[in-house]
Design a protein around this motif. Structure first.
Motif, PDB file in Angstrom:
ATOM      1  N   LYS A 229       0.731  -0.974  -0.323  1.00  0.00           N
ATOM      2  CA  LYS A 229      -0.292  -0.106   0.287  1.00  0.00           C
ATOM      3  C   LYS A 229       0.741   0.938  -0.223  1.00  0.00           C
ATOM      4  CE  LYS A 229      -3.900   1.764   2.113  1.00  0.00           C
ATOM      5  NZ  LYS A 229      -4.734   2.219   3.497  1.00  0.00           N
ATOM      6  N   GLY A 230       2.187   1.265   0.740  1.00  0.00           N
ATOM      7  CA  GLY A 230       3.036   2.623   0.120  1.00  0.00           C
ATOM      8  C   GLY A 230       3.736   2.786  -0.567  1.00  0.00           C
ATOM      9  N   GLU A 233       0.465   4.125  -2.878  1.00  0.00           N
ATOM     10  CA  GLU A 233       0.753   5.022  -2.343  1.00  0.00           C
ATOM     11  C   GLU A 233       1.838   6.450  -2.982  1.00  0.00           C
ATOM     12  OE1 GLU A 233      -2.089   6.133   0.823  1.00  0.00           O
ATOM     13  OE2 GLU A 233      -0.862   6.275   1.525  1.00  0.00           O
ATOM     14  N   ARG A 247      -7.127   3.254  -2.540  1.00  0.00           N
ATOM     15  CA  ARG A 247      -7.692   2.392  -1.714  1.00  0.00           C
ATOM     16  C   ARG A 247      -7.776   1.175  -2.024  1.00  0.00           C
ATOM     17  NH1 ARG A 247     -14.533   3.429  -1.835  1.00  0.00           N
ATOM     18  NH2 ARG A 247     -14.674   2.656  -3.955  1.00  0.00           N
ATOM     19  N   LEU A 248      -7.594  -0.227  -1.088  1.00  0.00           N
ATOM     20  CA  LEU A 248      -7.350  -1.619  -2.027  1.00  0.00           C
ATOM     21  C   LEU A 248      -8.945  -2.205  -2.020  1.00  0.00           C
ATOM     22  CD1 LEU A 248      -4.623  -0.109  -1.626  1.00  0.00           C
ATOM     23  CD2 LEU A 248      -3.784  -2.780  -0.945  1.00  0.00           C
ATOM     24  N   SER A 249      -9.124  -2.785  -2.185  1.00  0.00           N
ATOM     25  CA  SER A 249     -10.275  -3.915  -2.281  1.00  0.00           C
ATOM     26  C   SER A 249     -10.089  -5.229  -2.785  1.00  0.00           C
ATOM     27  CB  SER A 249     -11.516  -3.481  -2.925  1.00  0.00           C
ATOM     28  OG  SER A 249     -11.487  -1.547  -3.390  1.00  0.00           O
ATOM     29  N   PRO A 250     -10.034  -5.818  -1.534  1.00  0.00           N
ATOM     30  CA  PRO A 250      -9.903  -7.536  -1.806  1.00  0.00           C
ATOM     31  C   PRO A 250     -10.641  -7.612  -3.581  1.00  0.00           C
ATOM     32  CG  PRO A 250     -11.384  -7.423   0.357  1.00  0.00           C
ATOM     33  CD  PRO A 250     -11.700  -6.052  -0.652  1.00  0.00           C
ATOM     34  N   ALA A 260      -5.695  -7.986  -4.341  1.00  0.00           N
ATOM     35  CA  ALA A 260      -6.238  -6.237  -4.364  1.00  0.00           C
ATOM     36  C   ALA A 260      -6.331  -5.894  -5.847  1.00  0.00           C
ATOM     37  CB  ALA A 260      -5.482  -5.188  -3.668  1.00  0.00           C
ATOM     38  N   GLN A 261      -7.306  -4.923  -5.470  1.00  0.00           N
ATOM     39  CA  GLN A 261      -8.351  -4.270  -6.951  1.00  0.00           C
ATOM     40  C   GLN A 261      -7.517  -2.645  -6.016  1.00  0.00           C
ATOM     41  OE1 GLN A 261     -11.973  -4.621  -8.035  1.00  0.00           O
ATOM     42  NE2 GLN A 261     -12.193  -2.828  -7.732  1.00  0.00           N
TER      43      GLN A 261
ATOM     44  N   VAL B  26     -18.826  -4.663  -2.073  1.00  0.00           N
ATOM     45  CA  VAL B  26     -17.358  -4.598  -2.900  1.00  0.00           C
ATOM     46  C   VAL B  26     -15.611  -5.042  -1.550  1.00  0.00           C
ATOM     47  CG1 VAL B  26     -16.225  -3.055  -4.185  1.00  0.00           C
ATOM     48  CG2 VAL B  26     -18.639  -3.321  -5.108  1.00  0.00           C
ATOM     49  N   ARG B  27     -15.985  -3.894  -0.555  1.00  0.00           N
ATOM     50  CA  ARG B  27     -14.795  -3.489   0.710  1.00  0.00           C
ATOM     51  C   ARG B  27     -15.045  -5.015   0.974  1.00  0.00           C
ATOM     52  NH1 ARG B  27     -12.658  -0.635  -0.991  1.00  0.00           N
ATOM     53  NH2 ARG B  27     -11.322  -0.362   1.101  1.00  0.00           N
ATOM     54  N   ARG B  28     -15.382  -6.412   0.816  1.00  0.00           N
ATOM     55  CA  ARG B  28     -15.543  -7.657   1.408  1.00  0.00           C
ATOM     56  C   ARG B  28     -15.037  -8.168   0.364  1.00  0.00           C
ATOM     57  NH1 ARG B  28     -17.314  -9.013   6.755  1.00  0.00           N
ATOM     58  NH2 ARG B  28     -17.681 -10.490   5.909  1.00  0.00           N
ATOM     59  N   GLY B  29     -15.268  -7.986  -1.062  1.00  0.00           N
ATOM     60  CA  GLY B  29     -14.354  -8.947  -2.211  1.00  0.00           C
ATOM     61  C   GLY B  29     -15.360  -9.639  -3.182  1.00  0.00           C
ATOM     62  N   TYR B 472      -9.775  -3.840   3.711  1.00  0.00           N
ATOM     63  CA  TYR B 472      -8.237  -3.358   4.033  1.00  0.00           C
ATOM     64  C   TYR B 472      -8.095  -1.924   4.209  1.00  0.00           C
ATOM     65  CZ  TYR B 472      -7.770  -7.679   1.072  1.00  0.00           C
ATOM     66  OH  TYR B 472      -7.336  -8.321  -0.289  1.00  0.00           O
ATOM     67  N   ASP B 476      -2.130  -0.682   7.362  1.00  0.00           N
ATOM     68  CA  ASP B 476      -0.504   0.978   6.952  1.00  0.00           C
ATOM     69  C   ASP B 476      -0.206   1.216   5.813  1.00  0.00           C
ATOM     70  OD1 ASP B 476      -1.139   1.007   9.832  1.00  0.00           O
ATOM     71  OD2 ASP B 476       0.600  -0.356  10.503  1.00  0.00           O
ATOM     72  N   SER B 477       0.358   2.060   5.707  1.00  0.00           N
ATOM     73  CA  SER B 477       1.074   2.704   4.227  1.00  0.00           C
ATOM     74  C   SER B 477       2.136   2.967   5.330  1.00  0.00           C
ATOM     75  CB  SER B 477       0.088   3.728   4.204  1.00  0.00           C
ATOM     76  OG  SER B 477       0.680   4.656   2.580  1.00  0.00           O
ATOM     77  N   GLU B 478       3.429   2.138   4.376  1.00  0.00           N
ATOM     78  CA  GLU B 478       4.657   2.097   4.918  1.00  0.00           C
ATOM     79  C   GLU B 478       5.544   1.760   3.443  1.00  0.00           C
ATOM     80  OE1 GLU B 478       5.452  -0.847   7.732  1.00  0.00           O
ATOM     81  OE2 GLU B 478       4.223  -0.470   9.215  1.00  0.00           O
ATOM     82  N   LEU B 479       6.902   2.439   3.696  1.00  0.00           N
ATOM     83  CA  LEU B 479       7.365   1.811   2.547  1.00  0.00           C
ATOM     84  C   LEU B 479       8.746   0.867   3.189  1.00  0.00           C
ATOM     85  CD1 LEU B 479       9.061   5.432   0.432  1.00  0.00           C
ATOM     86  CD2 LEU B 479       7.320   3.979  -0.099  1.00  0.00           C
TER      87      LEU B 479
END
Lengths: 345, 794
Positions: A229-230, A233, A247-250, A260-261, B26-29, B472, B476-479
Motif C-alpha cells: 500500500k505504501g 500510494e 484505496r485497496l479492495s479485496p 487487491a484491486q 465490494v469492500r469484502r471482495g 483493507y 498501514d501505508s509504509e515504504l
C-alpha cells in the motif's frame, strides 16, 4: 586673413551640403586638398613676416581644425544615414511564422512508461524484461494457474505455431517476468517490468489484442501488505499529484493472496465523482501479496520470504492521463494524434 | 451472476438499500459490476379484467378488447387475441410506461379505432422473453385495478456480480446472502428445503449406481410423481428473467430457480423415459455420441462422465442433458438429479466441447458437496409447489459427502504478512463471523472449512479471510526498506536513447500492433514468420517479421486522412521462426511527403538520402562509428536503384532505401517513401560511449579551409571519391564535407561536379599554406588517377 575666413565659410557650407560620401570627398579635396586655396594660404605662410605668420598660422590651424571637425561630423552623419537606409531596406515582416526545425515527438505510451518506471526506479526498483513469446509454465503454471484452473477461461490467449517445439503463447501478462526474475536471482528482489502483452480480444474503444503492462515485484524478508500500500500510494502521489489517495479492495488473482484491486482518487475531479470516474475512484491496477505457491515454484523459501506484486495497464494510464477516448488511437500511427505530443510528458 | 435483491433479503434480511449493500460487499471482495433495475421504466400498468373481445372493423390481425380496471371500462386495440372475457391482463393505461417502449403510452387511433394504451406481453413488461400473446394473470391472486409493479414485486434492484474463480459460492443467491449477512450482522436464514413427502420410497422406484466415484462422489435422485407441466408463476418468471435465465416451463424453472438459489445444479429427467428406472454414472465409451438438448450431436471420449440409464446415455454429467429423457408437456413423473461432479472432469469436458452451461460453470469452479441434498430438497419442493405432484420419501442415492478439511493459521504469521497486529482474538472473531468451525491451540487457530469454500486450502487462504473481513482500510501505508539503487538493463536504456535521438531528429514515434497479414509477408518476401495458431482475424495471422510494414500501412492511413508529410519511427519487437525462434528488437523509420514545411521551405519530397541522414545522426549520437552501406537490395519491397543493406561492424544489420513504386501503388501510397530499419542489438554492440577525454580533442589552432570541386563521370560514386580523398589527405584533414553536386552549365553531359569543403588542421601548430598545398596536390593527383577526376577551376 579675409581669404582664410572666406575659405572656412565656403568649406563649412560645402561639407554641410554634401549629400553622400562621394560629394563629401570632392568637397574635402576642393577645400582642403593640396591645391585648394586653403593649402595655398598655408604654403604662403613661409613668405610672411614673423608677426603675420604667427597670427595667420594660428588662424589657419584653427580653421583647419574646424573644417576637420565639420568634415568628420558630416561624414559620420552621412554614414549613419546610409546605414539606416540599408537596414530599412533589409527590414522583414516579423509577423511571418518563425522558421523551426522539424519537430519530433515520443509516443504517449513511451512518455507514460518513462514516468511510471521513473517513479519506481527512484524508490529503488530496477527494470526487468522478459520475452513476449512464453511457455505455459511461465505464463500460467508457475503463477499458480494450473492447466485445469478456471482462471484460464478468464482471458483468451493467442498461441503461436512453432513446429516441433512445446506449446508457446504470447504472454497474457507481464507477470511471467516475475517468474523469470525469481528464477534468475535470490532475494532481495525489487523490480518493475514494462512490456507488451497479448489477448485474443476483439478491438474496441477499451480493448486491444495488444496492450502494455507494468509489472512490479518485491520479495524480501519482512515484506508486508502495508508495504504494498505504501509503495502504491507513493506511486500515485508521484504520478497524479500529492493529494492522491489510494484505496485497496479485496480481489482475486491466482498468483497473489491476499489480492487487491487498487483505486486512486480521481485526478480529474479530486474524488467527488465525475464522468471519468463515476464514484470518485479510478481503478488502475491489481495487486497483492505473492502467493506462497508462486514463491515455492521459483525455489524460494515461502516461510522466510514474503513479497508483493502489482500489475497495471500502461495504456490505461495513458488514456486517462491524456484524455484519449479510444485505445485504438494509440496504435494507429495517426500523425494528427502523435503531433499533440512532444518529447516530455 | 445476477442477484435479485428481494431474493437475497429472504435469507439476509438487511435493511440496507442496493447501493449501500453493494458498497459494503465490494469492500469484502464481492466484485459488483453494477446495479441493474430491470423495471425502472415500468410505471402505472394495472391489472384489468377482460370484459369482451371483438373484431376490429378494419383489420383482420387486430382486435378490440374492452377491459375493466375496477374504475370503469376502457377500449384497447390489441395485436393478438389470446385473451378471453374474464381473464386478468396487464393494461398499460395512457400515461403509463413500460420497459419495452421509449415513451409513455397515450390514447391513439389504430386503423380508425381509438386504443387507450395497450395490453402487454411478458416481453414488454420484462417478465419473460415471450411475445406470443398478452400476459394472462389469472393465477397470481391479483385484483382488477391493482398496480402490477408493486403486486408482482417488480420494483427490485439486481446486483450484477462478476464472480471470481476462487469464490464459486457467489454463484448462488444464498452464497451472496451468506456474505451479506456476515457483512451486515443480520442473521442468516436457512433455506426452507424440507419437502412434504408421501410414504412411497424413491429408492423403490429408481436406483443409482456410480462407476466413477472420483468424477462423481455423490449422486442423489428424488422422485416427484404426478406433475402437470405448464408455465410457472409470473413472479418466478420475473425473477428468473431478472437473474438472466429464460423461463421455460414450471419443471425446468423449478430446477433453475433452486440452482440460482442454492448453487446446486439440478437436472429433471422424465422418469418414464429413464429405462429400467436406474441411473448409472459412468465414463463415456470412446467415440460415443449423444444429441444434447441444444440439438447438437456431441462426440465423447472416455474422459467424459455420462449419466446413463439401463440402456444408453441420457446426459453429459454436469454439462447438459440429452434429448432422450427430456421433460416434455406429457411428462408426469420426474427423476430429479442432484449430484456432486468434481470440477476438473466437468471443466475438461465443457472446454473440449466448447459447451459452458449454467450447470457446468458451477461444477467447473467447484460446487458444495454438502449442498447436494439441500438442492434436491429445494428443487423437489418447488416442483411440487408449482407443478403439483407428490414427492416420494427419501432419494435413490449413491456415494457419500466427503469429510470436511481443517486448515490452521498462525496469527503471528498473519500479522507478519499484513503488516499490522491481527491478534488471536481478532482472527477468531473473523472466523466466527464467517460461520467457520474453529478450535484454538497455542499460537495456532484450526479452522474447519465448509464445503462451499473450495478456495480455502492453506494458511494464506485464511490470512486472506482475516484481511478481507477486517477490511483493507486497516492496512498501514509504509515504504519497504529497499536496500538497492534503482536501475535498468543496458538494453532497455539503449532503446530509450534511440527514441530520444530520433524524436530529436524530428521524427514522431509510433507504436503499432505486432501482427502481420499474409499480404504483408508477400510484400516483404519473408517466409519465416511465426504463425498465430488461433488468430481472431486474417489481418493478425502472423507475428511481424519487421517493423517497416506496419509503418508503411501507417503512411497509407495518414495519406488517406490528408496528412501530407509523414516522418515516423518505431522501436519494437519482431519475431522470426527458426530453431530457436528469434525475438529481437528493431528500430525503423519512414519518411514520406514534403521534407520541409512552412512558407519558406523548399518544395522537396523526402527521399532515401533523408533517411540516410537520420541514420547518420543516429549513429553519431549512439557512438556507432563502424557502419556503412552494403549490397543493393533486390527483394520486391525495395526500389532497386535506391536501396541497400545497412552494415554495422561489417555485418548486415538492417536496410535503407525507398519503397518500390509498384508496392507503394499497391499500398495506396502516393510519392516516394524512404525508410530504414536496423537491429537494436547490433547497434548496441557497436556503440562506443563518448570518450572521457573529449575535451582534450577540442582544437586549439584554426583550420585552413579549402574548397575543391572535381568533375567526374556520372558512374563515379560520391562515397568512393570521398573515401579516396580522405585517405590520401591523411591526418591533417579534420573534416570533409560534400557541399554541392552540380550538373549542366559548363559541365560536359554525362558528368557531374562534386564540391568538397575541406578543413585542415594540426593539433600542434597553425598550418602553413605550403603544407596544405602539398596535401591538395596529392589529393588532386590521386583522384585524377583513380577516378579520372578533373579539378574544376575556381
Amino acid at each position: 586673413m579675409r581669404a582664410l575666413e572666406a575659405e572656412l565659410e565656403r568649406g563649412l557650407g560645402l561639407f554641410a551640403d554634401a549629400q553622400d560620401a562621394g560629394a563629401l570627398d570632392e568637397a574635402q579635396t576642393a577645400i582642403m586638398g593640396r591645391k585648394s586655396p586653403f593649402s595655398q594660404i598655408q604654403k604662403s605662410l613661409g613668405s610672411m613676416s614673423e608677426a603675420d605668420r604667427r597670427e595667420v598660422g594660428r588662424a589657419a590651424n584653427e580653421a583647419r581644425t574646424s573644417l576637420q571637425e565639420a568634415l568628420e561630423g558630416r561624414r559620420q552623419r552621412l554614414q549613419e544615414a546610409a546605414e539606416g537606409q540599408l537596414l530599412e531596406a533589409d527590414s522583414i515582416d516579423l509577423t511571418l511564422p518563425g522558421r523551426r526545425a522539424r519537430r519530433g515527438s515520443l509516443h504517449p505510451l513511451t512518455l507514460v512508461e518513462r514516468e511510471m518506471v521513473g517513479v519506481f526506479q527512484r524508490m529503488g526498483f530496477r527494470v526487468a524484461e522478459g520475452p513476449e513469446i512464453e511457455d505455459d509454465w511461465h505464463n500460467f503454471q508457475a503463477l499458480n494457474i494450473p492447466v485445469d484452473h478456471p482462471a484460464r477461461t478468464m482471458k483468451d490467449s493467442l498461441y503461436v505455431d512453432i513446429e516441433g517445439g512445446p506449446e508457446l503463447l504470447l504472454r497474457t501478462e507481464t507477470s511471467a517476468v516475475q517468474i523469470r526474475t525469481m528464477q534468475s536471482q535470490q532475494p532481495p528482489v525489487y523490480v518493475v517490468a514494462p512490456g507488451r502483452v497479448y489477448r485474443r480480444d476483439t478491438a474496441d474503444a477499451t480493448h486491444s489484442a495488444v496492450f502494455h503492462q507494468l509489472e512490479g515485484l518485491a520479495v524480501d524478508e519482512g515484506i508486508t501488505f502495508s508495504h504494498l500500500k505504501g509503495v502504491l500510494e507513493a506511486f500515485a502521489k508521484a504520478l497524479f499529484g500529492p493529494d492522491q489517495r489510494v484505496r485497496l479492495s479485496p480481489s482475486y488473482f491466482p498468483f497473489v493472496e491476499p489480492g487487491a484491486q487498487v483505486e486512486v482518487s480521481c485526478f480529474k475531479c479530486g474524488g467527488v465523482g465525475c464522468r471519468t470516474c463515476g464514484n470518485g475512484w479510478i481503478e488502475i491496477l491489481g495487486a497483492g501479496m505473492v502467493h506462497p505457491q508462486v514463491l515455492e515454484n521459483c525455489g524460494y523459501d515461502s516461510e522466510r520470504y514474503t513479497g508483493f506484486a502489482f500489475g497495471m495497464g500502461i495504456d490505461r494510464v495513458a488514456l486517462l492521463r491524456y484524455g484519449i477516448p479510444d485505445i485504438r488511437m494509440l496504435f494507429d500511427a495517426d500523425v494528427r494524434v502523435l503531433e499533440r505530443f512532444g518529447v516530455f510528458a | 451472476m445476477k442477484v435479485v435483491l428481494s431474493w437475497l433479503r429472504e435469507f439476509a434480511p438487511t435493511e440496507l438499500g442496493a447501493d449501500d449493500l453493494a458498497e459494503l460487499l465490494v469492500r469484502r471482495g464481492v466484485h459488483i459490476e453494477g446495479i441493474l433495475r430491470p423495471w425502472a421504466d415500468l410505471d402505472g400498468v394495472v391489472v384489468a379484467r377482460v370484459v369482451e373481445v371483438t373484431d376490429h372493423p378494419n383489420s383482420e390481425k387486430l382486435c378490440i378488447a374492452l377491459v375493466d380496471d375496477g374504475a370503469g371500462e376502457h377500449q384497447v386495440v390489441a395485436g393478438i387475441r389470446n385473451m378471453s372475457p374474464g381473464d386478468l391482463v396487464p393494461w398499460a393505461r395512457p400515461g403509463s410506461r413500460v420497459p419495452g417502449l421509449p415513451d409513455p403510452l397515450g390514447a391513439r387511433e389504430l386503423r380508425g379505432v381509438v386504443s387507450n394504451g395497450m395490453l402487454c406481453s411478458a416481453r414488454e413488461l420484462a417478465i419473460a422473453d415471450l411475445h406470443t400473446g398478452i400476459l394472462i394473470l389469472n393465477d397470481e391472486g391479483l385484483q382488477a385495478g391493482s398496480d402490477l409493479k408493486s403486486e408482482l414485486d417488480l420494483d427490485d434492484a439486481v446486483l450484477d456480480i462478476e464472480v471470481e474463480p476462487n469464490r464459486p459460492d457467489f454463484l448462488s443467491v444464498y452464497g451472496v446472502a451468506r456474505e451479506a449477512a456476515a457483512a451486515t450482522g443480520v442473521g442468516l436464514i436457512p433455506i426452507d428445503a424440507a419437502p412434504d413427502e408421501v410414504a412411497e420410497l424413491a429408492a423403490s422406484v429408481a436406483s443409482v449406481e456410480i462407476e466413477d466415484l472420483d468424477g462423481c462422489p455423490r449422486y442423489l435422485a428424488r422422485i416427484i410423481k404426478g406433475v402437470r407441466v405448464g408455465p410457472s408463476p409470473i413472479r418466478v418468471q420475473a425473477r428468473l428473467t431478472a437473474s438472466g435465465m429464460r423461463p421455460v416451463s414450471n419443471v425446468v424453472d423449478a430446477t433453475n430457480y433452486a440452482m440460482l438459489e442454492t448453487g446446486q445444479p439440478l437436472h429433471a429427467f422424465d422418469l418414464f423415459l429413464v429405462k429400467g428406472a436406474g441411473i448409472i454414472v459412468r465414463r463415456a465409451a470412446e467415440g460415443e455420441r449423444l444429441v444434447t438438448l441444444d440439438d447438437v450431436e456431441r462426440e465423447l471420449t472416455t474422459e467424459d462422465l455420462m449419466i446413463a440409464d439401463g440402456g444408453r446415455s441420457v446426459a453429459i454429467a454436469g454439462v447438459m442433458g440429452g434429448d432422450f429423457a427430456e421433460v416434455s408437456d406429457a411428462t408426469q413423473d420426474i427423476l430429479l438429479e442432484s449430484a456432486h461432479f468434481t470440477r476438473t472432469g466437468v471443466l475438461r469436458t465443457a472446454r473440449r466441447l466448447g459447451l459452458h452451461t449454467e450447470a457446468s460453470v458451477r461444477f467447473e469452479r467447484g460446487t458444495d458437496p454438502e449442498g447436494v441434498a439441500t438442492g434436491a430438497d429445494r428443487g423437489a419442493s418447488l416442483i411440487a409447489k408449482w407443478c403439483g405432484g407428490t414427492i416420494l420419501a427419501g432419494a435413490a442415492e449413491a456415494g457419500a459427502v466427503p469429510a470436511r478439511t481443517w486448515v490452521s493459521m498462525r496469527p503471528v504469521k498473519a500479522s507478519a504478512l499484513l503488516g499490522y497486529e491481527v491478534g488471536a482474538k481478532g482472527a477468531e472473531q473473523v472466523f466466527a463471523q464467517l460461520g467457520f468451525g474453529q478450535r484454538s491451540a497455542e499460537d495456532l487457530i484450526e479452522v474447519e472449512v465448509p464445503g462451499y469454500r473450495v478456495d480455502i486450502e492453506r494458511e494464506v487462504d485464511l490470512i486472506e479471510e482475516v484481511a478481507r473481513v477486517q477490511g483493507y482500510d486497516k492496512l498501514d501505508s509504509e515504504l519497504p526498506p529497499v536496500r538497492q539503487a534503482g536501475g535498468e538493463p543496458a538494453a532497455y536504456a539503449f532503446g530509450h536513447k534511440v527514441r530520444d535521438v530520433l524524436a530529436g531528429a524530428g521524427l514522431r514515434e509510433a507504436v503499432l500492433l505486432s501482427f502481420a497479414s499474409s499480404g504483408d509477408l508477400a510484400l516483404t518476401g519473408d517466409d519465416d514468420a511465426i504463425e498465430i495458431a488461433n488468430p481472431l482475424n486474417a489481418e493478425e495471422g502472423y507475428l511481424r517479421t519487421r517493423l517497416i510494414t506496419g509503418l508503411l500501412h501507417g503512411v497509407a492511413r495518414n495519406q488517406a486522412k490528408g496528412v501530407g508529410s509523414v516522418a515516423l519511427f518505431e522501436v519494437g519487437t519482431v519475431h522470426r521462426a527458426g530453431d530457436p525462434f528469434e525475438e529481437s528488437r528493431k528500430v525503423a523509420l519512414v519518411l514520406c511527403g514534403p521534407a520541409e514545411s512552412g512558407w519558406s521551405g523548399a518544395d522537396r519530397p523526402f527521399d532515401v538520402l533523408d533517411a540516410k541522414g537520420v541514420i547518420a545522426t543516429l549513429m553519431q549520437e549512439l557512438g556507432v562509428q563502424d557502419w556503412g552501406l552494403g549490397d543493393r537490395l533486390q527483394t520486391p519491397l525495395f526500389h532497386p536503384g535506391r536501396s541497400c543493406s545497412l552494415q554495422v561492424s561489417g555485418e548486415d544489420a538492417g536496410v535503407l532505401g525507398e519503397l518500390h513504386p509498384r508496392v507503394a501503388e499497391a499500398m495506396d501510397i502516393t510519392g516516394r517513401v524512404a525508410f530504414a530499419e536496423i537491429g537494436l542489438e547490433e547497434l548496441r554492440a557497436a556503440s562506443v560511449p563518448p570518450a572521457s577525454a573529449v575535451f582534450a580533442d577540442v582544437p586549439r589552432f584554426p583550420p585552413v579551409r579549402r574548397d575543391l570541386a572535381f568533375v567526374v563521370t556520372e558512374s563515379v560514386l560520391a562515397g568512393a571519391l570521398t573515401d579516396a580523398l580522405t585517405e590520401e589527405a591523411g591526418p591533417l584533414l579534420s573534416s570533409c564535407e560534400l557541399f554541392d553536386v552540380f550538373r549542366g552549365g559548363s559541365i560536359p553531359s554525362g558528368h557531374k561536379s562534386l564540391a568538397f569543403a575541406l578543413d585542415f588542421r594540426s593539433a600542434h601548430r597553425t598550418l602553413t599554406d605550403e603544407e596544405v598545398e602539398e596535401v591538395l596536390a596529392r589529393i588532386v593527383a590521386r583522384l585524377a588517377a583513380g577516378f579520372g577526376a578533373e579539378l574544376r577551376a575556381g
